[in-house]
Design an enzyme around this catalytic site. Structure first.
Site, PDB file in Angstrom:
ATOM      1  N   CYS A  52     -35.466  17.847 -19.116  1.00  0.00           N
ATOM      2  CA  CYS A  52     -35.927  17.372 -20.422  1.00  0.00           C
ATOM      3  C   CYS A  52     -37.414  17.035 -20.435  1.00  0.00           C
ATOM      4  O   CYS A  52     -38.051  17.073 -21.487  1.00  0.00           O
ATOM      5  CB  CYS A  52     -35.108  16.155 -20.858  1.00  0.00           C
ATOM      6  SG  CYS A  52     -35.086  14.821 -19.640  1.00  0.00           S
ATOM      7  N   LYS A 110     -18.175   9.312 -19.108  1.00  0.00           N
ATOM      8  CA  LYS A 110     -17.745  10.658 -19.471  1.00  0.00           C
ATOM      9  C   LYS A 110     -18.852  11.622 -19.050  1.00  0.00           C
ATOM     10  O   LYS A 110     -19.863  11.770 -19.736  1.00  0.00           O
ATOM     11  CB  LYS A 110     -17.488  10.808 -20.963  1.00  0.00           C
ATOM     12  CG  LYS A 110     -16.766  12.134 -21.298  1.00  0.00           C
ATOM     13  CD  LYS A 110     -17.093  12.670 -22.671  1.00  0.00           C
ATOM     14  CE  LYS A 110     -18.380  13.424 -22.722  1.00  0.00           C
ATOM     15  NZ  LYS A 110     -18.370  14.713 -21.932  1.00  0.00           N
ATOM     16  N   GLU A 142     -36.765  22.894 -27.864  1.00  0.00           N
ATOM     17  CA  GLU A 142     -36.548  22.736 -26.431  1.00  0.00           C
ATOM     18  C   GLU A 142     -35.741  23.931 -25.930  1.00  0.00           C
ATOM     19  O   GLU A 142     -34.552  24.066 -26.230  1.00  0.00           O
ATOM     20  CB  GLU A 142     -35.812  21.426 -26.149  1.00  0.00           C
ATOM     21  CG  GLU A 142     -35.687  21.114 -24.671  1.00  0.00           C
ATOM     22  CD  GLU A 142     -35.032  19.766 -24.420  1.00  0.00           C
ATOM     23  OE1 GLU A 142     -35.438  19.090 -23.468  1.00  0.00           O
ATOM     24  OE2 GLU A 142     -34.119  19.401 -25.190  1.00  0.00           O
ATOM     25  N   GLU A 199     -31.494   8.907 -24.106  1.00  0.00           N
ATOM     26  CA  GLU A 199     -32.514   9.688 -23.397  1.00  0.00           C
ATOM     27  C   GLU A 199     -32.265  11.120 -23.800  1.00  0.00           C
ATOM     28  O   GLU A 199     -31.287  11.746 -23.371  1.00  0.00           O
ATOM     29  CB  GLU A 199     -32.391   9.469 -21.886  1.00  0.00           C
ATOM     30  CG  GLU A 199     -33.655   9.823 -21.114  1.00  0.00           C
ATOM     31  CD  GLU A 199     -33.745  11.306 -20.812  1.00  0.00           C
ATOM     32  OE1 GLU A 199     -34.518  11.990 -21.538  1.00  0.00           O
ATOM     33  OE2 GLU A 199     -33.061  11.785 -19.910  1.00  0.00           O
ATOM     34  N   GLY A 243     -16.350  11.726 -26.193  1.00  0.00           N
ATOM     35  CA  GLY A 243     -17.620  11.060 -26.453  1.00  0.00           C
ATOM     36  C   GLY A 243     -17.599  10.284 -27.749  1.00  0.00           C
ATOM     37  O   GLY A 243     -18.050   9.135 -27.823  1.00  0.00           O
ATOM     38  N   GLY A 273     -13.971  15.229 -20.459  1.00  0.00           N
ATOM     39  CA  GLY A 273     -13.569  15.766 -21.752  1.00  0.00           C
ATOM     40  C   GLY A 273     -14.772  16.201 -22.565  1.00  0.00           C
ATOM     41  O   GLY A 273     -15.918  16.122 -22.122  1.00  0.00           O
TER      42      GLY A 273
END
Length: 477
Positions: free
Chosen positions: A280, A171, A380, A246, A208, A202
Site C-alpha cells: 500500500c 478475520k 492503486e 489502514e 467482516g 470467511g
C-alpha cells in the site's frame, strides 16, 4: 493438501456451525493447497461471545503479566520462523528469500516494538489540575487483515490489542489464511487465556460485516482497500464503535536534480516492484525534475529490464506472482488503460512474462510521460507497475504529489537538507521517506485522507486500543 476447516474460538479449534468449504490456491501454480471454512454470522457471534467473556478477567491482568506472555510468544515465533516463511511463500507467492528476510521478519520486529512500548507505557497519570487520567483497554476488538503483508498486519493488530488488555476476533484474508492459523497456534502455545484471541475465516461481506455491525464489538481495526474500509465504517456507525483504518495509497516519489539519483532511482524502483508491487505504501508515482528526466528514464528502463520474475520457491532476488486471478485481471486492466490513455510504455505491458504461462505472474511494467489525470496515476494498481512524470519546479512537484485522494506515504530524493525538510512539511502524507530512509519498527504507520485514520506500530499503535478515563476527586481542604 492442508485441511484447515476449523476455527480457533475460546482457546480451542472448533468446527464451523455450518459447513462451507473454500479452497486456498497457490498463486504460482494455480493448484489448491488447502481447504478452509467460510464462516457465518453465527460463527462470528460465537467468537465475539468468547472474547466478551474473556475480557472481564483478561482486562484485569497487569502490564508485567502481558509482557511475559508477549515475550513467550516472541520466543515461540522465532522457533517456528522458517515454518511461517514457507507458508507465506506457499499461499501468497512471495519469493522465499523475501519471505524470510521481510514478510516473516516483521513478526519479530513488531513484537519487539510493542513490548518496548508496553514497558514504557503509563496507564495512569495525574494532570497539573489534580485530576487523574487512566488509560484502559477499550474492550472487544474486531480485526480484519489483508493478504499482501499478512503477518505484518496481524502483528500490528493482534499484538497491541492483547498488549493493551483487550480481547479480539481476527478475520484474516481468505486468500492467505494459513499463516494466521499458525499464529493462532503460537498464541495458544504461549498461554494467552481462552477467549482472549479468536480466529474465524470467511468473506468480508459475511464475516467482516458481522464483526463491524456487532453490538458487543467495541472497536474495529481494518486494513485493506478504501472501498472496503468505507463499508466497515458504515457498518460500525450504528453502534458508534471506534474504527481505525489502514487503507490504500498512491505514493509520490519526488526526484530532484540535486539528488544522488543514479543510486536512489534504482532503489526506489525495486521498492515499487517489491512484493510484486502489492504494498500500500509503494512509491508508484515517480515525479522527476525535467533537467534529469531523460537520464532517469534510461536508468528506469534498465532496472525494469533487469527485474526478474521467478519461482517463489527459488532463492534469490526476483518477484513472484500476484496473489489471485482477481488481482491479475485488475492489474492487466490498468496496464491496458495506461496504454490506451497515451502513456509511453518503457518496459513490460499486458500479458504474462515468457515462460510463466501458469500462475498469476505479471510483467514488471514502467510507463513514462504519464499525466496525473490518467488512471495509472490516480488508482492503486497493486501490481509491479510504475508511472513516471516530469516536473519543472518544486512547487509544481508538491502540487502534483498532493493531487491524489490518498495520503499514505511519500518519498523525497534530494541532496539539499533544507529542501528535504521544506518539501516533507508540505506533503500531505502520513509518512515521508527521505533519500531511501526505511520505515522503522516502533514508529507510527498510517496515512492522511482516504489512506485511513489511526496509526499502527509501537506506542502510537498501542494507544488506538486504549480508552481514556478521567477521575475527578474533591480538592484537598
Amino acid at each position: 493438501m492442508y485441511d484447515k476447516r476449523k476455527f480457533y474460538v475460546d482457546g480451542q479449534w472448533v468446527d464451523p456451525l455450518k459447513a462451507n468449504d473454500f479452497q486456498v490456491v497457490n498463486p504460482a501454480t494455480e493448484n489448491p493447497i488447502a481447504v478452509i471454512s467460510m464462516g457465518s454470522t453465527s460463527d462470528i457471534d460465537r467468537a465475539v461471545a468468547a472474547a466478551k467473556r474473556s475480557f472481564a478477567s483478561y482486562s484485569e491482568t497487569t502490564i508485567d503479566e502481558r509482557i511475559w506472555l508477549l515475550e513467550k510468544l516472541l520466543l515461540i515465533y522465532k522457533n517456528r520462523y522458517n515454518e511461517m516463511a514457507q507458508l507465506i511463500t506457499l499461499e501468497l507467492g512471495a519469493p522465499i528469500t523475501m519471505s524470510i528476510e521481510q514478510q516473516t521478519h516483521v513478526g519479530v520486529g513488531h513484537l519487539h516494538g510493542f513490548i518496548d512500548a508496553l514497558k514504557n507505557h503509563k496507564s495512569c497519570e495525574v494532570l497539573p489540575n489534580g485530576d487523574t487520567v487512566r488509560r484502559e483497554p477499550i474492550g472487544v476488538c474486531g480485526l480484519i487483515t489483508p493478504w499482501n503483508w499478512p503477518i505484518n498486519q496481524i502483528a500490528l493488530k493482534v499484538v497491541p490489542a492483547l498488549a493493551a488488555g483487550c480481547t479480539c476476533v481476527l478475520k484474516p484474508s481468505e486468500f492467505t489464511p494459513l499463516n494466521a492459523m499458525l499464529y493462532a497456534e503460537m498464541i495458544h502455545e504461549a498461554g494467552f487465556p481462552a477467549g482472549s484471541f479468536n480466529l474465524v475465516t470467511g468473506e468480508g461481506a459475511e464475516c467482516g460485516s458481522a464483526l463491524s455491525r456487532h453490538k458487543d464489538i467495541d472497536m474495529m481495526s481494518f486494513t485493506g482497500s478504501t472501498r472496503a474500509g468505507i463499508a466497515v465504517s458504515k457498518d460500525s456507525a450504528d453502534t458508534v464503535k471506534r474504527v481505525t483504518l489502514e487503507l490504500g495509497g498512491k505514493s509520490p516519489n519526488l526526484v530532484f536534480a540535486d539528488s544522488d539519483y543514479e543510486e536512489l532511482v534504482p532503489a526506489t524502483i525495486r521498492e515499487c516492484f517489491n512484493n510484486s508491487g502489492q504494498s500500500c505504501d509503494a512509491p508508484t508515482r515517480m515525479l522527476v525534475e525535467r533537467s534529469i528526466y531523460d537520464k532517469v528514464l534510461g536508468i528506469a528502463e534498465n532496472i525494469g529490464l533487469e527485474t526478474k520474475v521467478g519461482d517463489p520457491q527459488s532463492e534469490g532476488v526476483h518477484i513472484g506472482p500476484l496473489v489471485s486471478h482477481i488481482q491479475f485481471d485488475r492489474v492487466q486492466a490498468l496496464i491496458q488503460a495506461g496504454i490506451d490513455e497515451g502513456a509511453r510504455l518503457l518496459v513490460g505491458g499486458v500479458g504474462k512474462p515468457q515462460g510463466f504461462e501458469v500462475g498469476y505472474f505479471a510483467k514488471p511494467t514502467i510507463f513514462a510521460d504519464v499525466d496525473n489525470s490518467m488512471r495509472i496515476a490516480r488508482e492503486e494498481v497493486f501490481g509491479p507497475v510504475l508511472a513516471i512524470m516530469p516536473f519543472d519546479a518544486e512547487d509544481e512537484a508538491i502540487i502534483v504529489a498532493n493531487d491524489t485522494p490518498y495520503g499514505l506515504a511519500a518519498y523525497v530524493q534530494t541532496g539539499d537538507a533544507d529542501r528535504a525538510e521544506r518539501v516533507s512539511a508540505r506533503l500531505r502524507a502520513g509518512m515521508v521517506h527521505i533519500n531511501g530512509a526505511p520505515h522503522r519498527y516502533g514508529s507510527p504507520f498510517g496515512g492522511f485522507k482516504q489512506s485511513g485514520n489511526g496509526r499502527e506500530g509501537g506506542a502510537f499503535g498501542l494507544e488506538d486500543f486504549l480508552e481514556i478515563k478521567t477521575i475527578h476527586r474533591p480538592s484537598a481542604a
